[in-house]
Design a protein around this motif. Sequence first.
Motif, PDB file in Angstrom:
ATOM      1  N   ASP A  72      11.685  22.436  -6.194  1.00 26.34           N
ATOM      2  CA  ASP A  72      11.998  21.089  -6.660  1.00 26.34           C
ATOM      3  C   ASP A  72      11.985  20.095  -5.508  1.00 26.34           C
ATOM      4  O   ASP A  72      11.510  18.982  -5.648  1.00 26.34           O
ATOM      5  N   LEU A  73      12.526  20.506  -4.373  1.00 22.92           N
ATOM      6  CA  LEU A  73      12.564  19.636  -3.203  1.00 22.92           C
ATOM      7  C   LEU A  73      11.151  19.327  -2.722  1.00 22.92           C
ATOM      8  O   LEU A  73      10.830  18.180  -2.412  1.00 22.92           O
ATOM      9  N   ARG A  74      10.299  20.336  -2.692  1.00 22.92           N
ATOM     10  CA  ARG A  74       8.909  20.123  -2.280  1.00 22.92           C
ATOM     11  C   ARG A  74       8.211  19.137  -3.219  1.00 22.92           C
ATOM     12  O   ARG A  74       7.478  18.264  -2.784  1.00 22.92           O
ATOM     13  N   GLU A  75       8.466  19.273  -4.530  1.00 21.46           N
ATOM     14  CA  GLU A  75       7.869  18.347  -5.498  1.00 21.46           C
ATOM     15  C   GLU A  75       8.380  16.926  -5.279  1.00 21.46           C
ATOM     16  O   GLU A  75       7.614  15.970  -5.366  1.00 21.46           O
ATOM     17  N   LEU A  76       9.673  16.790  -4.987  1.00 22.26           N
ATOM     18  CA  LEU A  76      10.239  15.476  -4.707  1.00 22.26           C
ATOM     19  C   LEU A  76       9.579  14.878  -3.466  1.00 22.26           C
ATOM     20  O   LEU A  76       9.184  13.706  -3.459  1.00 22.26           O
ATOM     21  N   TYR A  77       9.447  15.665  -2.411  1.00 21.60           N
ATOM     22  CA  TYR A  77       8.802  15.198  -1.185  1.00 21.60           C
ATOM     23  C   TYR A  77       7.373  14.746  -1.471  1.00 21.60           C
ATOM     24  O   TYR A  77       6.941  13.699  -1.003  1.00 21.60           O
ATOM     25  N   GLN A  78       6.642  15.552  -2.252  1.00 21.54           N
ATOM     26  CA  GLN A  78       5.263  15.191  -2.568  1.00 21.54           C
ATOM     27  C   GLN A  78       5.212  13.884  -3.346  1.00 21.54           C
ATOM     28  O   GLN A  78       4.347  13.042  -3.098  1.00 21.54           O
ATOM     29  N   GLU A  79       6.149  13.691  -4.265  1.00 19.62           N
ATOM     30  CA  GLU A  79       6.165  12.465  -5.058  1.00 19.62           C
ATOM     31  C   GLU A  79       6.442  11.247  -4.180  1.00 19.62           C
ATOM     32  O   GLU A  79       5.826  10.200  -4.358  1.00 19.62           O
ATOM     33  N   VAL A  80       7.337  11.365  -3.208  1.00 21.87           N
ATOM     34  CA  VAL A  80       7.621  10.251  -2.297  1.00 21.87           C
ATOM     35  C   VAL A  80       6.365   9.925  -1.485  1.00 21.87           C
ATOM     36  O   VAL A  80       6.013   8.757  -1.323  1.00 21.87           O
ATOM     37  N   ILE A  81       5.687  10.953  -0.998  1.00 20.90           N
ATOM     38  CA  ILE A  81       4.445  10.732  -0.235  1.00 20.90           C
ATOM     39  C   ILE A  81       3.391  10.062  -1.106  1.00 20.90           C
ATOM     40  O   ILE A  81       2.760   9.082  -0.698  1.00 20.90           O
ATOM     41  N   PHE A  82       3.215  10.540  -2.340  1.00 22.65           N
ATOM     42  CA  PHE A  82       2.237   9.924  -3.238  1.00 22.65           C
ATOM     43  C   PHE A  82       2.597   8.474  -3.543  1.00 22.65           C
ATOM     44  O   PHE A  82       1.734   7.600  -3.586  1.00 22.65           O
ATOM     45  N   ASP A  83       3.890   8.191  -3.739  1.00 16.49           N
ATOM     46  CA  ASP A  83       4.331   6.835  -4.037  1.00 16.49           C
ATOM     47  C   ASP A  83       4.016   5.896  -2.868  1.00 16.49           C
ATOM     48  O   ASP A  83       3.485   4.797  -3.067  1.00 16.49           O
ATOM     49  N   HIS A  84       4.330   6.327  -1.652  1.00 13.80           N
ATOM     50  CA  HIS A  84       4.068   5.480  -0.479  1.00 13.80           C
ATOM     51  C   HIS A  84       2.579   5.358  -0.195  1.00 13.80           C
ATOM     52  O   HIS A  84       2.156   4.384   0.440  1.00 13.80           O
ATOM     53  N   ASN A  85       1.779   6.314  -0.637  1.00 15.20           N
ATOM     54  CA  ASN A  85       0.331   6.195  -0.489  1.00 15.20           C
ATOM     55  C   ASN A  85      -0.223   5.211  -1.518  1.00 15.20           C
ATOM     56  O   ASN A  85      -1.040   4.360  -1.188  1.00 15.20           O
ATOM     57  N   ARG A  86       0.232   5.319  -2.755  1.00 12.60           N
ATOM     58  CA  ARG A  86      -0.269   4.446  -3.828  1.00 12.60           C
ATOM     59  C   ARG A  86       0.193   3.003  -3.649  1.00 12.60           C
ATOM     60  O   ARG A  86      -0.548   2.066  -3.958  1.00 12.60           O
ATOM     61  N   GLN A  87       1.435   2.832  -3.203  1.00 14.29           N
ATOM     62  CA  GLN A  87       2.012   1.499  -3.042  1.00 14.29           C
ATOM     63  C   GLN A  87       2.669   1.394  -1.667  1.00 14.29           C
ATOM     64  O   GLN A  87       3.893   1.385  -1.552  1.00 14.29           O
ATOM     65  N   PRO A  88       1.854   1.350  -0.622  1.00 12.70           N
ATOM     66  CA  PRO A  88       2.434   1.311   0.726  1.00 12.70           C
ATOM     67  C   PRO A  88       3.283   0.061   0.940  1.00 12.70           C
ATOM     68  O   PRO A  88       2.905  -1.030   0.525  1.00 12.70           O
ATOM     69  N   ARG A  89       4.430   0.264   1.568  1.00 14.86           N
ATOM     70  CA  ARG A  89       5.324  -0.850   1.880  1.00 14.86           C
ATOM     71  C   ARG A  89       4.839  -1.526   3.162  1.00 14.86           C
ATOM     72  O   ARG A  89       4.282  -0.887   4.042  1.00 14.86           O
ATOM     73  N   ASN A  90       5.056  -2.828   3.221  1.00 12.34           N
ATOM     74  CA  ASN A  90       4.722  -3.614   4.420  1.00 12.34           C
ATOM     75  C   ASN A  90       3.243  -3.508   4.787  1.00 12.34           C
ATOM     76  O   ASN A  90       2.897  -3.474   5.965  1.00 12.34           O
ATOM     77  N   PHE A  91       2.388  -3.454   3.788  1.00 13.40           N
ATOM     78  CA  PHE A  91       0.947  -3.311   3.995  1.00 13.40           C
ATOM     79  C   PHE A  91       0.302  -4.697   3.917  1.00 13.40           C
ATOM     80  O   PHE A  91      -0.046  -5.176   2.847  1.00 13.40           O
ATOM     81  N   HIS A  92       0.204  -5.348   5.067  1.00 11.26           N
ATOM     82  CA  HIS A  92      -0.425  -6.665   5.158  1.00 11.26           C
ATOM     83  C   HIS A  92      -0.568  -7.030   6.631  1.00 11.26           C
ATOM     84  O   HIS A  92       0.197  -6.546   7.464  1.00 11.26           O
ATOM     85  N   PRO A  93      -1.536  -7.874   6.952  1.00 13.62           N
ATOM     86  CA  PRO A  93      -1.621  -8.358   8.331  1.00 13.62           C
ATOM     87  C   PRO A  93      -0.432  -9.282   8.593  1.00 13.62           C
ATOM     88  O   PRO A  93       0.185  -9.801   7.667  1.00 13.62           O
ATOM     89  N   MET A  94      -0.111  -9.477   9.864  1.00 15.45           N
ATOM     90  CA  MET A  94       1.006 -10.341  10.224  1.00 15.45           C
ATOM     91  C   MET A  94       0.541 -11.317  11.307  1.00 15.45           C
ATOM     92  O   MET A  94       0.570 -10.998  12.497  1.00 15.45           O
ATOM     93  N   PRO A  95       0.100 -12.510  10.898  1.00 20.47           N
ATOM     94  CA  PRO A  95      -0.384 -13.481  11.885  1.00 20.47           C
ATOM     95  C   PRO A  95       0.661 -13.871  12.926  1.00 20.47           C
ATOM     96  O   PRO A  95       0.317 -14.203  14.057  1.00 20.47           O
ATOM     97  N   GLU A  96       1.936 -13.818  12.582  1.00 24.29           N
ATOM     98  CA  GLU A  96       2.991 -14.229  13.509  1.00 24.29           C
ATOM     99  C   GLU A  96       3.478 -13.083  14.405  1.00 24.29           C
ATOM    100  O   GLU A  96       4.455 -13.231  15.148  1.00 24.29           O
ATOM    101  N   ALA A  97       2.791 -11.952  14.367  1.00 23.92           N
ATOM    102  CA  ALA A  97       3.175 -10.811  15.206  1.00 23.92           C
ATOM    103  C   ALA A  97       3.061 -11.171  16.690  1.00 23.92           C
ATOM    104  O   ALA A  97       2.148 -11.886  17.092  1.00 23.92           O
TER     105      ALA A  97
END
Length: 151
Positions: free
Chosen positions: A7-32
Amino acid sequence: MSEYGGDLRELYQEVIFDHNRQPRNFHPMPEANHHADGHNPLCGDQLTVYLRVEDGVVADVSFVGHGCAISTASASLMTEAVKGKPVGEIEALFQDFHAMLTGPDHPGRDFGKLEVLSGVKEFPARVKCATLAWHTLHNALVDAADTANTE
């Protein structure tokens, strides 16, 4: 393997798939005020990490690029883990994260959501995918001119 382990492995895989499908903070940053490029020649992962560092703290972080699910998920999880943290703390986290994936023993740190990537250790060729964003982050923090790579 126990039912809990499965179950833990499945949960880990789901978190990885979620972050792959909808990556957080995925954008260029002109003010970097820091950025670096990274490339994993083994599988073609490429990314750029952007940072806005203010008073020794990562005030904002983002990334752009393309890669496998593990590479993208790792970059996404990394941005969530380092935003708002002091640079020194991030460097220590990078070292511990790398040790978690490459060393014989778990560093004993509470990695939070980053723990989902610990299973990558079982697949040595994929460790480079999981650590690329972190090497690139390090290069951005130290203003390295060269492209971060996993070789």
